[in-house]
Design a protein around this motif. Structure first.
Motif, short mmCIF file in Angstrom:
data_model
loop_
_atom_site.label_atom_id
_atom_site.label_comp_id
_atom_site.label_asym_id
_atom_site.label_seq_id
_atom_site.Cartn_x
_atom_site.Cartn_y
_atom_site.Cartn_z
N UNK A 1 16.10 -1.75 -3.67
CA UNK A 1 16.74 -2.17 -4.92
C UNK A 1 16.91 -0.98 -5.87
N UNK A 2 15.85 -0.18 -5.98
CA UNK A 2 15.93 0.98 -6.87
C UNK A 2 16.99 1.97 -6.42
N UNK A 3 16.98 2.31 -5.14
CA UNK A 3 17.94 3.30 -4.63
C UNK A 3 19.36 2.76 -4.74
N UNK A 4 19.57 1.51 -4.37
CA UNK A 4 20.90 0.91 -4.48
C UNK A 4 21.39 0.89 -5.92
N UNK A 5 20.51 0.54 -6.84
CA UNK A 5 20.91 0.51 -8.25
C UNK A 5 21.19 1.91 -8.79
N UNK A 6 20.42 2.90 -8.37
CA UNK A 6 20.69 4.27 -8.80
C UNK A 6 22.05 4.76 -8.31
N UNK A 7 22.38 4.46 -7.07
CA UNK A 7 23.70 4.84 -6.53
C UNK A 7 24.82 4.13 -7.29
N UNK A 8 24.61 2.86 -7.59
CA UNK A 8 25.61 2.08 -8.32
C UNK A 8 25.78 2.58 -9.74
N UNK A 9 24.68 2.96 -10.39
CA UNK A 9 24.76 3.48 -11.76
C UNK A 9 25.60 4.75 -11.79
N UNK A 10 25.36 5.66 -10.86
CA UNK A 10 26.16 6.89 -10.86
C UNK A 10 27.63 6.59 -10.60
N UNK A 11 27.92 5.73 -9.64
CA UNK A 11 29.32 5.42 -9.33
C UNK A 11 30.00 4.71 -10.50
N UNK A 12 29.31 3.78 -11.13
CA UNK A 12 29.89 3.08 -12.28
C UNK A 12 30.15 4.04 -13.44
N UNK A 13 29.23 4.97 -13.68
CA UNK A 13 29.44 5.96 -14.74
C UNK A 13 30.65 6.82 -14.42
N UNK A 14 30.79 7.23 -13.16
CA UNK A 14 31.95 8.03 -12.76
C UNK A 14 33.24 7.22 -12.89
N UNK A 15 33.19 5.93 -12.57
CA UNK A 15 34.37 5.07 -12.73
C UNK A 15 34.77 4.99 -14.20
N UNK A 16 33.78 4.80 -15.07
CA UNK A 16 34.06 4.72 -16.50
C UNK A 16 34.68 6.02 -17.01
N UNK A 17 34.12 7.15 -16.60
CA UNK A 17 34.66 8.45 -17.01
C UNK A 17 36.09 8.60 -16.50
N UNK A 18 36.32 8.24 -15.24
CA UNK A 18 37.66 8.35 -14.65
C UNK A 18 38.67 7.50 -15.42
N UNK A 19 38.26 6.31 -15.82
CA UNK A 19 39.17 5.44 -16.57
C UNK A 19 39.51 6.03 -17.94
N UNK A 20 38.66 6.91 -18.44
CA UNK A 20 38.88 7.51 -19.75
C UNK A 20 39.42 8.93 -19.68
N UNK A 21 39.73 9.40 -18.47
CA UNK A 21 40.37 10.70 -18.29
C UNK A 21 41.77 10.44 -17.75
N UNK A 22 42.74 10.97 -18.41
CA UNK A 22 44.13 10.72 -18.01
C UNK A 22 44.41 11.20 -16.59
N UNK A 23 43.85 12.34 -16.18
CA UNK A 23 44.21 12.92 -14.89
C UNK A 23 43.64 12.15 -13.69
N UNK A 24 42.51 11.45 -13.87
CA UNK A 24 41.92 10.81 -12.71
C UNK A 24 42.01 9.30 -12.72
N UNK A 25 42.25 8.70 -13.85
CA UNK A 25 42.23 7.26 -13.95
C UNK A 25 43.27 6.55 -13.10
N UNK A 26 44.37 7.18 -12.84
CA UNK A 26 45.46 6.53 -12.11
C UNK A 26 45.21 6.51 -10.61
#
Length: 163
Positions: free
Chosen positions: A16-41
């Motif tokens: 559970x811990x490892x899965x949640x840590x991986x998900x947290x990093x991916x979700x943070x990267x998704x959020x950043x991507x959605x807020x960067x014009x060059x990668x969000x699309x």
């Protein structure tokens, strides 16, 4: 560890811990991507089709930022109610990734030790020493679940519970 049941419970909680840590990093990267014009699309259509050897843009998904850098970028862009506890999350991830866990005697839990990378004379400092008992797992699973809740809300995603 004293019996198979304790070991199985430990393995489930560790997963559970490892899965949640991986998900947290991916979700943070998704959020950043959605807020960067060059990668969000491109990320939603490109990620599933990538193969080893492909060349991609340097963006929120492909950059070499470590977890701390990624979470700092997330917190910088996230509304205040969705900011997450960076130090606690990174310290947990580092202990699990670089620490040593072991069972001892008739104990019902494992012990987690994380050592410094730098010597002090001929000695090495113990940076973290944790008993991975039920209370430790509960506290850390709660920490990560709260972070995931904030991340999913910031992304307008529905969080699903796996049984």
């Amino acid at each position: 560890m004293s019996n198979r049941s304790d070991l199985e419970k430990h393995a489930l909680n560790l997963g559970k811990l490892v899965g949640n840590l991986l998900t947290i990093e991916m979700a943070a990267r998704m959020f950043i991507a959605e807020h960067e014009a060059k990668s969000g699309v491109n990320f939603a259509t490109q990620l599933p089709t990538l193969k080893a050897g492909d060349l991609v843009e340097n963006d929120a998904f492909s950059n070499p930022d470590d977890l701390r850098q990624t979470l700092r970028k997330y917190n910088k862009r996230a509304p205040s109610e969705y900011k997450i506890a960076i130090d606690e999350i990174v310290n947990l991830r580092d202990a699990l990734a670089h620490g040593r866990s072991f069972g001892f005697g008739n104990s019902t839990h494992l012990r987690l030790l994380k050592f410094s990378r730098k010597k002090i004379g001929e000695k090495i400092k113990v940076e973290q020493a944790k008993d991975m008992d039920d209370a430790w797992f509960s506290a850390n699973i709660l920490l990560l679940n709260l972070a995931l809740e904030k991340l999913t809300k910031s992304l307008n995603y529905e969080q699903k519970e796996f049984i």
